[in-house]
Design a protein around this motif. Structure first.
Motif, short mmCIF file in Angstrom:
data_model
loop_
_atom_site.label_atom_id
_atom_site.label_comp_id
_atom_site.label_asym_id
_atom_site.label_seq_id
_atom_site.Cartn_x
_atom_site.Cartn_y
_atom_site.Cartn_z
N TYR A 147 0.84 -1.20 0.00
CA TYR A 147 0.00 0.00 0.00
C TYR A 147 0.88 1.25 0.00
O TYR A 147 1.21 1.79 1.06
CB TYR A 147 -0.94 -0.01 1.21
CG TYR A 147 -1.97 -1.11 1.17
CD1 TYR A 147 -3.16 -0.96 0.47
CD2 TYR A 147 -1.72 -2.33 1.80
CE1 TYR A 147 -4.09 -1.98 0.41
CE2 TYR A 147 -2.66 -3.36 1.74
CZ TYR A 147 -3.84 -3.17 1.05
OH TYR A 147 -4.76 -4.18 0.99
N SER A 149 0.14 4.25 -0.73
CA SER A 149 -0.57 5.39 -0.15
C SER A 149 -0.61 5.28 1.37
O SER A 149 -1.11 4.29 1.92
CB SER A 149 -2.00 5.45 -0.70
OG SER A 149 -2.79 6.35 0.05
N GLN A 151 -2.41 6.94 3.51
CA GLN A 151 -3.76 6.94 4.03
C GLN A 151 -4.40 5.56 3.94
O GLN A 151 -4.99 5.07 4.91
CB GLN A 151 -4.62 7.96 3.27
CG GLN A 151 -6.07 8.01 3.75
CD GLN A 151 -6.89 9.03 3.01
OE1 GLN A 151 -6.37 9.84 2.25
NE2 GLN A 151 -8.20 9.03 3.24
N ARG A 152 -4.27 4.93 2.77
CA ARG A 152 -4.84 3.59 2.60
C ARG A 152 -4.12 2.58 3.48
O ARG A 152 -4.74 1.68 4.05
CB ARG A 152 -4.73 3.17 1.13
CG ARG A 152 -5.28 1.77 0.84
CD ARG A 152 -6.71 1.63 1.25
NE ARG A 152 -7.22 0.29 0.97
CZ ARG A 152 -8.18 -0.28 1.66
NH1 ARG A 152 -8.77 0.35 2.67
NH2 ARG A 152 -8.59 -1.50 1.34
N ARG A 153 -2.80 2.73 3.63
CA ARG A 153 -2.01 1.83 4.48
C ARG A 153 -2.50 1.90 5.92
O ARG A 153 -2.68 0.88 6.59
CB ARG A 153 -0.54 2.20 4.39
CG ARG A 153 0.41 1.22 5.08
CD ARG A 153 1.82 1.79 5.12
NE ARG A 153 2.20 2.32 3.83
CZ ARG A 153 2.79 3.51 3.65
NH1 ARG A 153 3.09 4.27 4.69
NH2 ARG A 153 3.11 3.92 2.44
N ARG A 154 -2.72 3.12 6.40
CA ARG A 154 -3.21 3.29 7.77
C ARG A 154 -4.59 2.65 7.94
O ARG A 154 -4.88 2.02 8.95
CB ARG A 154 -3.29 4.77 8.11
CG ARG A 154 -1.96 5.40 8.51
CD ARG A 154 -2.21 6.82 8.96
NE ARG A 154 -1.04 7.43 9.58
CZ ARG A 154 -1.06 8.62 10.19
NH1 ARG A 154 -2.21 9.29 10.25
NH2 ARG A 154 0.02 9.11 10.74
N GLU A 155 -5.45 2.84 6.94
CA GLU A 155 -6.79 2.28 7.03
C GLU A 155 -6.75 0.76 7.15
O GLU A 155 -7.45 0.17 7.98
CB GLU A 155 -7.59 2.67 5.78
CG GLU A 155 -7.95 4.15 5.71
CD GLU A 155 -8.59 4.53 4.39
OE1 GLU A 155 -8.65 3.66 3.49
OE2 GLU A 155 -9.03 5.69 4.24
N VAL A 156 -5.91 0.12 6.33
CA VAL A 156 -5.81 -1.34 6.35
C VAL A 156 -5.22 -1.81 7.68
O VAL A 156 -5.71 -2.78 8.28
CB VAL A 156 -4.96 -1.83 5.17
CG1 VAL A 156 -4.64 -3.31 5.32
CG2 VAL A 156 -5.69 -1.60 3.86
#
Length: 284
Positions: A147, A149, A151-156
């Motif tokens: 990931y 990104s 932001q996307r990494r944090r979300e996952v």
């Protein structure tokens, strides 16, 4: 009733009785088909899932029990089996992935693992790792590679993978590192809550939500006191199987801990005193 499953232009002869007996998914599908007097069951799959689905059908009909020979195919097979609620094949694939390929010890395999596969790996109690610190490092490295990104990494990590990390079994040193270097992976609120909960659990009692994995370095609890002078008390718990290993002269090593600016570990072993037949546990 014998039915035919169609995938794109491919047809498979299947035995509904066998599939219903081993999968809740197929049981619901065929019960619905019986009510509607349908003779054909149609499933919609991605093209990439078809080989794994075919392998699943072979397994369920007892025509093949051979696992895939690479981690990507094994990961795909596990996810398809989970989709169709074939729990025995899910377990078999997971065990094969963890025991044969040891993904936490081989970073080059990270790009071959899907998010769903990593979730299943982190749920396992049987990972071949020294400590939960290794699980934490693997999870962050996998997320960073897959990931780009932030932001996307944090979300996952916060929604899917972070809750599966057993923070209370991590070392104090790694917890400090996690709180210090969290920005690329977690929000400040998430990592502080995880770390503080872990610290409290270490000082009071283990969190019963997760059991220990099969760590090579056994987790411990450290209680530090400053009166009348500075000292610490170390707590180690052992299962019956671990005690049997001690009797068989297999030493057990604890995870590292810090005290008075030094780093220590405890190694527990037994020494049989032949004259009294007493087992003494030595902590060098």
């Amino acid at each position: 009733m014998n039915s035919t499953t169609v995938i794109a232009q491919k047809w498979y002869r299947i035995n509904s009785i066998i599939l219903m007996a081993t999968s809740q998914y197929f049981r619901k599908c065929f019960e619905s088909s019986y009510e509607q007097e349908e003779k054909v069951l149609t499933l919609h799959l991605k093209e990439s899932e078809e080989p794994a689905f075919r392998k699943l059908l072979e397994f369920m009909h007892a025509t093949s029990s051979t696992l895939a020979t690479n981690p990507f195919k094994l990961s795909s097979a596990m996810m398809v089996a989970k989709q169709f609620e074939q729990q025995f094949w899910v377990k078999k694939c997971k065990e094969g992935l963890i025991n044969r390929f040891k993904p936490l010890q081989h970073p080059e395999l990270m790009s071959l693992l899907s998010l769903a596969a990593v979730i299943e790996i982190l749920r396992s109690d049987d990972l071949d790792v020294q400590s939960e610190d290794d699980v934490y490092d693997f999870t962050l490295e996998w997320a960073l590679r897959n990931y780009p990104s932030k932001q996307r990494r944090r979300e996952v990590l916060e929604a899917e993978l972070g809750p599966l990390i057993r923070f209370h079994y991590m070392s104090y040193k790694k917890l400090v590192q996690a709180v210090t270097n969290y920005y690329e992976y977690f929000s400040r609120e998430f990592i502080l809550k995880a770390a503080m909960t872990a610290v409290v659990a270490k000082q009071v009692s283990p969190d019963s939500h997760f059991v220990e994995r099969a760590y090579k370095h056994k987790p411990l609890m450290v209680s530090e006191e400053f009166q009348p002078s500075r000292f610490c008390t170390i707590f180690l718990t052992f299962t019956r199987d671990e005690c049997l290993k001690l009797i068989q002269s297999s030493p057990i090593r604890s995870m590292d801990f810090e005290f008075h600016d030094g780093e220590f570990f405890i190694q527990v072993l037994n020494k049989l005193k032949e004259e009294r037949h007493i087992i003494t546990y030595l902590n060098p």
